[in-house]
Design a protein around this motif. Structure first.
Motif, PDB file in Angstrom:
ATOM      1  N   ALA A 151       0.842  -1.203   0.000  1.00 38.88           N
ATOM      2  CA  ALA A 151       0.000   0.000   0.000  1.00 38.88           C
ATOM      3  C   ALA A 151       0.869   1.242   0.000  1.00 38.88           C
ATOM      4  O   ALA A 151       1.875   1.315   0.719  1.00 38.88           O
ATOM      5  CB  ALA A 151      -0.925   0.001   1.211  1.00 38.88           C
ATOM      6  N   LEU A 152       0.460   2.229  -0.798  1.00 42.37           N
ATOM      7  CA  LEU A 152       1.046   3.570  -0.812  1.00 42.37           C
ATOM      8  C   LEU A 152      -0.059   4.523  -0.382  1.00 42.37           C
ATOM      9  O   LEU A 152      -1.131   4.535  -0.987  1.00 42.37           O
ATOM     10  CB  LEU A 152       1.554   3.928  -2.212  1.00 42.37           C
ATOM     11  CG  LEU A 152       2.513   2.926  -2.853  1.00 42.37           C
ATOM     12  CD1 LEU A 152       2.893   3.391  -4.264  1.00 42.37           C
ATOM     13  CD2 LEU A 152       3.750   2.718  -1.997  1.00 42.37           C
ATOM     14  N   VAL A 153       0.193   5.306   0.640  1.00 39.51           N
ATOM     15  CA  VAL A 153      -0.896   6.063   1.261  1.00 39.51           C
ATOM     16  C   VAL A 153      -0.532   7.537   1.398  1.00 39.51           C
ATOM     17  O   VAL A 153       0.632   7.905   1.491  1.00 39.51           O
ATOM     18  CB  VAL A 153      -1.268   5.468   2.639  1.00 39.51           C
ATOM     19  CG1 VAL A 153      -1.881   4.088   2.451  1.00 39.51           C
ATOM     20  CG2 VAL A 153      -0.049   5.383   3.555  1.00 39.51           C
ATOM     21  N   ARG A 154      -1.584   8.392   1.423  1.00 37.98           N
ATOM     22  CA  ARG A 154      -1.429   9.831   1.571  1.00 37.98           C
ATOM     23  C   ARG A 154      -2.618  10.367   2.358  1.00 37.98           C
ATOM     24  O   ARG A 154      -3.629   9.675   2.548  1.00 37.98           O
ATOM     25  CB  ARG A 154      -1.413  10.534   0.202  1.00 37.98           C
ATOM     26  CG  ARG A 154      -0.340  10.073  -0.751  1.00 37.98           C
ATOM     27  CD  ARG A 154       1.049  10.292  -0.241  1.00 37.98           C
ATOM     28  NE  ARG A 154       1.439  11.701  -0.242  1.00 37.98           N
ATOM     29  CZ  ARG A 154       2.486  12.167   0.431  1.00 37.98           C
ATOM     30  NH1 ARG A 154       3.220  11.376   1.171  1.00 37.98           N
ATOM     31  NH2 ARG A 154       2.784  13.448   0.371  1.00 37.98           N
ATOM     32  N   GLY A 155      -2.526  11.622   2.815  1.00 35.26           N
ATOM     33  CA  GLY A 155      -3.691  12.301   3.341  1.00 35.26           C
ATOM     34  C   GLY A 155      -3.723  12.497   4.838  1.00 35.26           C
ATOM     35  O   GLY A 155      -2.834  12.071   5.582  1.00 35.26           O
ATOM     36  N   ASP A 156      -4.789  13.146   5.304  1.00 34.08           N
ATOM     37  CA  ASP A 156      -4.939  13.513   6.709  1.00 34.08           C
ATOM     38  C   ASP A 156      -5.046  12.308   7.636  1.00 34.08           C
ATOM     39  O   ASP A 156      -4.782  12.434   8.834  1.00 34.08           O
ATOM     40  CB  ASP A 156      -6.171  14.399   6.900  1.00 34.08           C
ATOM     41  CG  ASP A 156      -5.961  15.814   6.372  1.00 34.08           C
ATOM     42  OD1 ASP A 156      -4.823  16.134   5.987  1.00 34.08           O
ATOM     43  OD2 ASP A 156      -6.928  16.590   6.354  1.00 34.08           O
ATOM     44  N   GLU A 157      -5.434  11.153   7.100  1.00 39.33           N
ATOM     45  CA  GLU A 157      -5.513   9.965   7.944  1.00 39.33           C
ATOM     46  C   GLU A 157      -4.139   9.508   8.406  1.00 39.33           C
ATOM     47  O   GLU A 157      -4.024   8.632   9.258  1.00 39.33           O
ATOM     48  CB  GLU A 157      -6.226   8.833   7.201  1.00 39.33           C
ATOM     49  CG  GLU A 157      -7.698   9.092   6.937  1.00 39.33           C
ATOM     50  CD  GLU A 157      -8.500   9.299   8.219  1.00 39.33           C
ATOM     51  OE1 GLU A 157      -8.231   8.609   9.213  1.00 39.33           O
ATOM     52  OE2 GLU A 157      -9.391  10.171   8.219  1.00 39.33           O
ATOM     53  N   LEU A 158      -3.080  10.115   7.861  1.00 39.02           N
ATOM     54  CA  LEU A 158      -1.713   9.789   8.280  1.00 39.02           C
ATOM     55  C   LEU A 158      -1.201  10.714   9.372  1.00 39.02           C
ATOM     56  O   LEU A 158      -0.064  10.543   9.835  1.00 39.02           O
ATOM     57  CB  LEU A 158      -0.778   9.840   7.074  1.00 39.02           C
ATOM     58  CG  LEU A 158      -1.140   8.872   5.944  1.00 39.02           C
ATOM     59  CD1 LEU A 158      -0.189   9.042   4.775  1.00 39.02           C
ATOM     60  CD2 LEU A 158      -1.126   7.437   6.427  1.00 39.02           C
TER      61      LEU A 158
END
Length: 499
Positions: free
Chosen positions: A196-203
């Motif tokens: 998984a490659l993830v971005r955004g405020d959930e990080l």
């Protein structure tokens, strides 16, 4: 009296940025100057020195520090060869040591090497031998490779995003190294790769869904059984074969426990991973919302041109969108364009100039934009980070005012994950109707706590959160969100140098 060697090599790159990084994009320090500098800043090496300086009997052996002035495109082979030669030569000339602290980032790539940091560790092993303990520290945006773990005794990684634990990560690294040197622990590491490659405020680790995995890692590391643990989600813009998210756990000679906990942390991450994508607003809609704003400051987040993630910094996409939409308010915008800075220096403060801005480094994405404005300030571009107090070098810099638009134009890219560039050039973001922030996340008090609106803009760029738009070709597939229906079959791999 244990002798501890100190070394550093750090850069984060976007392989989608066509502008190669070079030797001039690093600050090289040697010997005592490493200690003198890092004892004044809140860096990882500074944190390690804080522990080592306070430990009776420790003798420091500083060798070489190669620290990026900012992130950038793929590092040119010739530049890395020169940097590696300085680092490895300094290690060769050092006296025999009892342990090594090596400060790394984890998301470096060169034209020929997908894992230059692992290669550096491998070469270091050839110099110092197999028995000298090595502890490495990493950014949680690093790409943790098997070679790194094979050549080191233990890894320690950031726990926070936005990053506020540079210093404490170095402290944790030094404490663990001293325990290994003393023979008090025998580290074993379990690594679990997550596709998984993830971005955004959930990080955001204080509030986002990533906190479930991160808090589990922190709790285990701080327990009686834990030596180190982390959830790392890599830099999606460093397209190399090992690119992925990773959990890892280090225990004291307990491989079963390390494996169980690494799998548990990875499972907590996977449980929430589908939420870890950022909703984006089109350029046209972002410009219109800025025009319609009647109070407070609109923060336009241009994470696609995030220089701290490896982008070129020369995007004029949001500036162009505001002008095309007829925005008549005030705006504060950073941009890289050495030629525009030269024109401002030739004209002088107070003089009007006509020039173009943007599109010099990433011309396939951005075209030069003509502007006419007045030069308000000129500087050498040296200033201290608001976050760590490290010295940042933007090169000659010009503040150019074109109508209501204030451009801070730098000669080279510089990290923009705080307000230091703005403050250093006499600009308070709160005094503008709109501010372009070229970073996906900054600490809340810097912008979010006072901004009227915070808009994540779907602009072009080599660090776009619209990951499918970038064109990954080297990372393992299938990979979320690049592919549909990505399976996750968790497996742990164990690493231990001295059972």
């Amino acid at each position: 009296m244990p002798k501890i060697l100190i070394a550093e090599c750090k850069q984060e790159v976007s392989t989608f940025n066509p502008h190669l990084s070079g030797y001039e994009d690093f600050t090289l320090r040697h010997g005592q100057t490493i200690l003198d500098y890092h004892r004044q800043v809140r860096s990882e090496v500074g944190g390690a020195l804080n522990v080592l300086d306070a430990t009776p009997g420790v003798e420091l052996v500083p060798t070489c520090s190669a620290h990026f002035i900012t992130s950038g495109g793929t590092l040119a082979d010739a530049a890395f060869e020169r940097i590696a030669e300085e680092i490895l030569s300094s290690i060769k000339s050092a006296p025999p040591v009892d342990g090594i602290y090596f400060s790394l980032h984890g998301a470096m790539a060169t034209q020929s090497l997908a894992d230059p940091e692992g290669w550096l560790l491998e070469q270091t092993r050839k110099i110092v031998g197999e028995t000298v303990p090595i502890v490495i520290s990493l950014d949680l945006h690093g790409i943790l490779t098997e070679l790194m773990l094979e050549q080191s005794d233990a890894a320690v990684a950031f726990h926070t995003y936005p990053h506020v634990d540079f210093f404490s990560t170095g402290e944790r690294s030094a404490r663990l190294l001293l325990r290994i040197v003393a023979g008090a622990v025998k580290p074993v590491t379990a690594l679990v790769r997550v596709p998984a490659l993830v971005r955004g405020d959930e990080l955001i680790t204080a509030s986002g869904s990533i906190r479930h995995a991160v808090e589990a890692a922190v709790a285990f590391e701080q327990s009686a059984d834990g030596l180190s643990a982390a959830m790392m989600w890599g830099n999606p813009f460093t397209d190399v074969p090992a690119l992925a998210s990773n959990s890892f756990v280090v225990t004291d000679n307990d491989p079963a426990l390390a494996e169980r906990e690494a799998l548990r942390i990875a499972g907590l991450f996977w449980e929430h991973h589908e939420k870890m994508q950022v909703p984006l607003t089109s350029l046209a809609d972002a410009a219109q919302q800025t025009i319609e704003n009647t109070s407070g400051t609109i923060v336009l987040v241009d994470a696609a041109d995030a220089t701290s993630s490896g982008a070129s910094g020369d995007s004029n996409a949001i500036l162009r969108a505001l002008l095309d939409a007829g925005y008549a308010g005030t705006a504060l915008i950073p941009i890289v364009d050495a030629a525009a800075v030269e024109a401002a220096f030739r004209a002088g403060i107070g003089q009007e100039i006509s020039t173009t801005v943007g599109g010099a480094l990433d011309p396939a994405r951005f075209k030069p934009l003509p502007i006419t404005g007045r030069v308000r300030m000129l500087s050498d571009g040296w200033f201290h980070s608001e976050t760590t107090r490290e010295l940042w070098q933007a090169g000659n810099t010009a503040v150019i005012q074109a109508g209501g638009i204030t451009l801070i134009v730098t000669s080279r890219a510089v990290s923009l994950y705080d307000r230091a560039l703005f403050y250093a050039h006499g600009c308070d973001p709160q005094h503008f109707g709109a501010v372009v922030v070229k970073s996906p996340q900054c600490e809340r008090h810097m912008f979010k706590d006072w901004a009227a609106r915070y808009i994540d803009v779907d602009a072009p760029g080599s660090t776009s959160a619209n990951l499918r738009s970038l064109g990954h070709t080297r990372c393992a597939r299938p990979m979320f969100p690049l592919d549909p229906e990505v399976p996750f079959q968790p497996q742990a791999r164990l690493f231990q140098r001295h059972p």
